[in-house]
Design an enzyme around this catalytic site. Structure first.
Site, mmCIF file in Angstrom:
data_model
loop_
_atom_site.group_PDB
_atom_site.id
_atom_site.type_symbol
_atom_site.label_atom_id
_atom_site.label_comp_id
_atom_site.label_asym_id
_atom_site.label_seq_id
_atom_site.Cartn_x
_atom_site.Cartn_y
_atom_site.Cartn_z
ATOM 1 N N PHE A 155 11.550 30.124 56.234
ATOM 2 C CA PHE A 155 12.479 30.819 55.315
ATOM 3 C C PHE A 155 11.768 31.324 54.052
ATOM 4 O O PHE A 155 12.297 31.166 52.947
ATOM 5 C CB PHE A 155 13.620 29.893 54.859
ATOM 6 N N ILE A 156 10.594 31.888 54.188
ATOM 7 C CA ILE A 156 9.815 32.239 52.992
ATOM 8 C C ILE A 156 10.221 33.619 52.457
ATOM 9 O O ILE A 156 10.008 34.651 53.116
ATOM 10 C CB ILE A 156 8.290 32.167 53.293
ATOM 11 N N ASP A 241 11.695 24.132 37.902
ATOM 12 C CA ASP A 241 12.478 23.966 36.657
ATOM 13 C C ASP A 241 12.878 25.316 36.062
ATOM 14 O O ASP A 241 14.042 25.563 35.771
ATOM 15 C CB ASP A 241 11.619 23.247 35.612
ATOM 16 N N ARG A 244 15.145 27.367 38.419
ATOM 17 C CA ARG A 244 16.551 26.953 38.489
ATOM 18 C C ARG A 244 17.361 27.564 37.342
ATOM 19 O O ARG A 244 18.521 27.942 37.526
ATOM 20 C CB ARG A 244 16.643 25.424 38.471
ATOM 21 N N GLN A 337 40.191 36.841 47.295
ATOM 22 C CA GLN A 337 41.635 36.551 47.321
ATOM 23 C C GLN A 337 42.418 37.581 46.496
ATOM 24 O O GLN A 337 43.465 38.063 46.924
ATOM 25 C CB GLN A 337 41.880 35.127 46.789
ATOM 26 N N GLY A 340 42.949 40.617 48.362
ATOM 27 C CA GLY A 340 43.751 40.516 49.581
ATOM 28 C C GLY A 340 42.946 40.970 50.797
ATOM 29 O O GLY A 340 41.746 40.709 50.888
ATOM 30 N N GLY A 341 43.611 41.692 51.719
ATOM 31 C CA GLY A 341 42.942 42.152 52.939
ATOM 32 C C GLY A 341 41.753 43.039 52.641
ATOM 33 O O GLY A 341 40.737 43.004 53.360
ATOM 34 N N GLU A 364 16.131 26.829 46.401
ATOM 35 C CA GLU A 364 15.595 26.231 45.160
ATOM 36 C C GLU A 364 16.282 24.904 44.856
ATOM 37 O O GLU A 364 16.576 24.583 43.706
ATOM 38 C CB GLU A 364 15.656 27.226 44.001
ATOM 39 N N GLY A 365 16.569 24.144 45.910
ATOM 40 C CA GLY A 365 17.235 22.836 45.772
ATOM 41 C C GLY A 365 18.719 22.969 46.007
ATOM 42 O O GLY A 365 19.415 23.652 45.255
HETATM 43 C C1 LIG Z 1 17.384 32.899 52.277
HETATM 44 C C2 LIG Z 1 16.508 31.740 51.983
HETATM 45 C C3 LIG Z 1 15.371 31.908 51.215
HETATM 46 C C4 LIG Z 1 14.500 30.846 50.995
HETATM 47 N N1 LIG Z 1 13.326 31.071 50.313
HETATM 48 C C5 LIG Z 1 12.399 30.050 50.262
HETATM 49 C C6 LIG Z 1 11.088 30.298 49.730
HETATM 50 O O1 LIG Z 1 10.766 31.399 49.283
HETATM 51 N N2 LIG Z 1 10.194 29.284 49.739
HETATM 52 C C7 LIG Z 1 10.494 28.033 50.230
HETATM 53 O O2 LIG Z 1 9.630 27.163 50.206
HETATM 54 N N3 LIG Z 1 11.738 27.774 50.727
HETATM 55 C C8 LIG Z 1 12.677 28.748 50.771
HETATM 56 N N4 LIG Z 1 13.930 28.512 51.308
HETATM 57 C C9 LIG Z 1 14.214 27.189 51.833
HETATM 58 C C10 LIG Z 1 15.230 26.420 51.005
HETATM 59 O O3 LIG Z 1 14.676 26.024 49.785
HETATM 60 C C11 LIG Z 1 15.714 25.252 51.878
HETATM 61 O O4 LIG Z 1 16.497 25.829 52.918
HETATM 62 C C12 LIG Z 1 16.516 24.236 51.097
HETATM 63 O O5 LIG Z 1 15.692 23.536 50.197
HETATM 64 C C13 LIG Z 1 17.226 23.227 52.008
HETATM 65 O O6 LIG Z 1 16.392 22.700 52.978
HETATM 66 P P1 LIG Z 1 16.843 22.717 54.507
HETATM 67 O O7 LIG Z 1 17.263 24.099 54.838
HETATM 68 O O8 LIG Z 1 15.758 22.130 55.304
HETATM 69 O O9 LIG Z 1 18.122 21.801 54.568
HETATM 70 P P2 LIG Z 1 18.131 20.213 54.747
HETATM 71 O O10 LIG Z 1 17.168 19.601 53.789
HETATM 72 O O11 LIG Z 1 18.009 19.872 56.176
HETATM 73 O O12 LIG Z 1 19.601 19.860 54.244
HETATM 74 C C14 LIG Z 1 20.761 20.019 55.045
HETATM 75 C C15 LIG Z 1 21.954 19.449 54.264
HETATM 76 O O13 LIG Z 1 21.758 18.055 54.000
HETATM 77 C C16 LIG Z 1 21.827 17.804 52.605
HETATM 78 N N5 LIG Z 1 20.886 16.753 52.251
HETATM 79 C C17 LIG Z 1 19.565 16.654 52.579
HETATM 80 N N6 LIG Z 1 19.025 15.552 52.052
HETATM 81 C C18 LIG Z 1 20.007 14.920 51.376
HETATM 82 C C19 LIG Z 1 20.080 13.707 50.620
HETATM 83 N N7 LIG Z 1 19.011 12.945 50.402
HETATM 84 N N8 LIG Z 1 21.264 13.366 50.086
HETATM 85 C C20 LIG Z 1 22.346 14.152 50.253
HETATM 86 N N9 LIG Z 1 22.361 15.294 50.954
HETATM 87 C C21 LIG Z 1 21.188 15.682 51.502
HETATM 88 C C22 LIG Z 1 21.465 19.133 51.947
HETATM 89 O O14 LIG Z 1 21.985 19.208 50.635
HETATM 90 C C23 LIG Z 1 22.128 20.107 52.903
HETATM 91 O O15 LIG Z 1 23.484 20.191 52.591
HETATM 92 C C24 LIG Z 1 14.817 29.557 51.499
HETATM 93 C C25 LIG Z 1 16.006 29.375 52.227
HETATM 94 C C26 LIG Z 1 16.834 30.440 52.488
HETATM 95 C C27 LIG Z 1 18.063 30.194 53.312
#
Ligand SMILES: Cc1cc2nc3c(=O)[nH]c(=O)nc-3n(C[C@H](O)[C@H](O)[C@H](O)COP(=O)(O)OP(=O)(O)OC[C@H]3O[C@@H](n4cnc5c(N)ncnc54)[C@H](O)[C@@H]3O)c2cc1C
Length: 383
Positions: A155-156, A241, A244, A337, A340-341, A364-365
């Protein structure tokens, strides 16, 4: 901190006009063609948008965090994919080099990132490590004056186009956590760096992501950010940081745009003989969205000012990301909302924004990771 209010007003005015006159009219085209029109890309470069947060000594505009937040709020008033193309150069793609890079690394890359001559990406996420980023598996093994990288990043953002990548890889296989991770600068044409096909995303068409695959990719040892092994995770966290706060400011801008779209529609459209805006239940939706967008604006500016004053804003940056990403989701939902439609139809901007803003709660988290960061910091502070 605002250094020169008059200069900043001029900059914001210019960006605001660019957003209204050039970007908003091209939003549908951006989504349809899944690409930022070349002429707009050139205009963004000329306006200095690729170097907003890069210091003036490297050719950027050198905005403070508060100034950057105000600019990001303006840019947020159009499709987030427009921002995405220059967002990595200001944020996750360049900040690692800027914050922890050696003087030689900064001189080699940062001026060209500031002008947009080089496009950058940040490679942290992997197929098996997302939220648990410290468990990443991409390896970097020393071989003479090079490191050999193997692994896949997922997903970079800007991956299909980037010229330079900040890559987090494990240099110490015995150290499974954050301390075994090192950040590398990898140029896009390095043999062994491969790009997967562009991902087919829910929204933010025009901003591209893909897998970045390293197969025996040889990277000079001098490309370790800061020159020292084991510092990469710390670099990544410092980068996030600032990122975000930037993303939070963009969420505020999008929310304000959606409030405007909702209000205009509610004034124009009539039901039961009066404008929608005269119905108190519609007014409640408008008022809630306005209030939440204002709350987001206030908290982002407060955190940005504190960062400029030298305070550690790690907790506050997560508070902003948590609140603003969720807030803009609620505002987008209400905007649909209120329409509407019509809000479900692609010809209305709110339909597209509804899908676009979903991402803010994930990258970004995620929201859950922000909650963990905030609570952990709270507990750490008292113990
Ligand atoms: C369009 C897009 C662009 C992106 N761009 C970049 C990029 O440029 N560079 C890069 O490095 N990454 C990038 N990402 C990756 C993005 O940062 C990750 O998708 C994100 O950090 C979540 O990781 P994951 O998808 O593996 O989900 P997971 O970590 O598998 O999480 C799945 C669910 O479980 C929850 N979860 C996981 N661990 C815990 C916990 N300990 N406690 C509670 N809940 C938890 C999460 O909140 C989420 O709801 C991108 C993603 C997208 C979709």
């Amino acid at each position: 901190m605002i250094r020169d209010p008059e200069l900043l007003d001029q900059l914001i005015d210019t960006i605001s006009r660019f957003v209204r006159e050039r970007l908003i009219p091209n939003e549908a085209r951006l989504a349809e063609e899944d690409a930022v029109p070349v002429e707009l890309l050139q205009e963004m470069k000329e306006m200095g948008l690729f170097g907003l947060s890069i210091p003036e000594e490297y050719g950027g505009l050198g905005l403070t965090m508060e100034e950057e937040a105000l600019v990001a709020m303006e840019i947020g008033k159009t499709s987030p994919a427009f921002r995405s193309v220059f967002g990595t150069n200001n944020g996750i793609g360049a900040q690692g080099i800027l914050i922890d890079g050696t003087p030689e690394q900064k001189a080699r890359y940062v001026p060209r990132l500031a002008t947009g001559e080089l496009l950058s990406s940040f490679c942290l996420t992997e197929p098996d490590s997302g939220s648990d980023a410290a468990s990443l598996r991409t390896t970097a093994v020393r071989d003479g004056d090079h490191y050999v990288l193997n692994g896949t990043k997922r997903f970079i953002t800007n991956g299909p186009e980037a010229d330079v990548f900040t890559v987090m890889a494990r240099t110490d296989p015995n150290h499974k956590g954050a301390g075994g991770i090192t950040a590398f600068i990898v140029e896009g044409d390095t043999p062994g760096l491969k790009r997967g096909p562009s991902d087919n995303k829910m929204g933010q068409k025009g901003a591209h992501t893909c897998d970045i695959i390293f197969e025996d990719c040889r990277v000079p040892a001098e490309n370790i950010i800061g020159g020292q092994e084991g510092q990469g995770f710390k670099t990544a966290m410092k980068v996030l940081d600032r990122g975000r706060l930037h993303i939070s400011a963009v969420c505020v801008g999008v929310a304000e745009r959606l409030v405007e779209e909702s209000l205009n529609y509610a004034i124009e459209r009539k039901q039961f003989g009066v404008p929608l805006a005269d119905h108190q239940l519609v007014q409640a939706m408008l008022a809630d969205s306005k209030t939440e967008a204002y709350a987001g604006r206030s908290m982002v500016l407060d955190a940005a000012r504190r960062k400029d004053a030298g305070e550690n804003v790690s907790t506050l940056a997560s508070c902003c990301k948590l609140f603003c990403a969720e807030m803009v989701g609620r505002v987008a939902d209400r905007a649909v909302q209120v329409h509407g439609g019509a809000g479900y139809m692609a010809e209305y901007a709110v339909e597209r924004f509804y899908r676009d803003v979903r991402l803010f709660r994930i990258y970004e988290g995620t929201t859950q990771i922000q909650q963990l960061v905030i609570a952990r910091n709270m507990v750490r502070e008292v113990s």
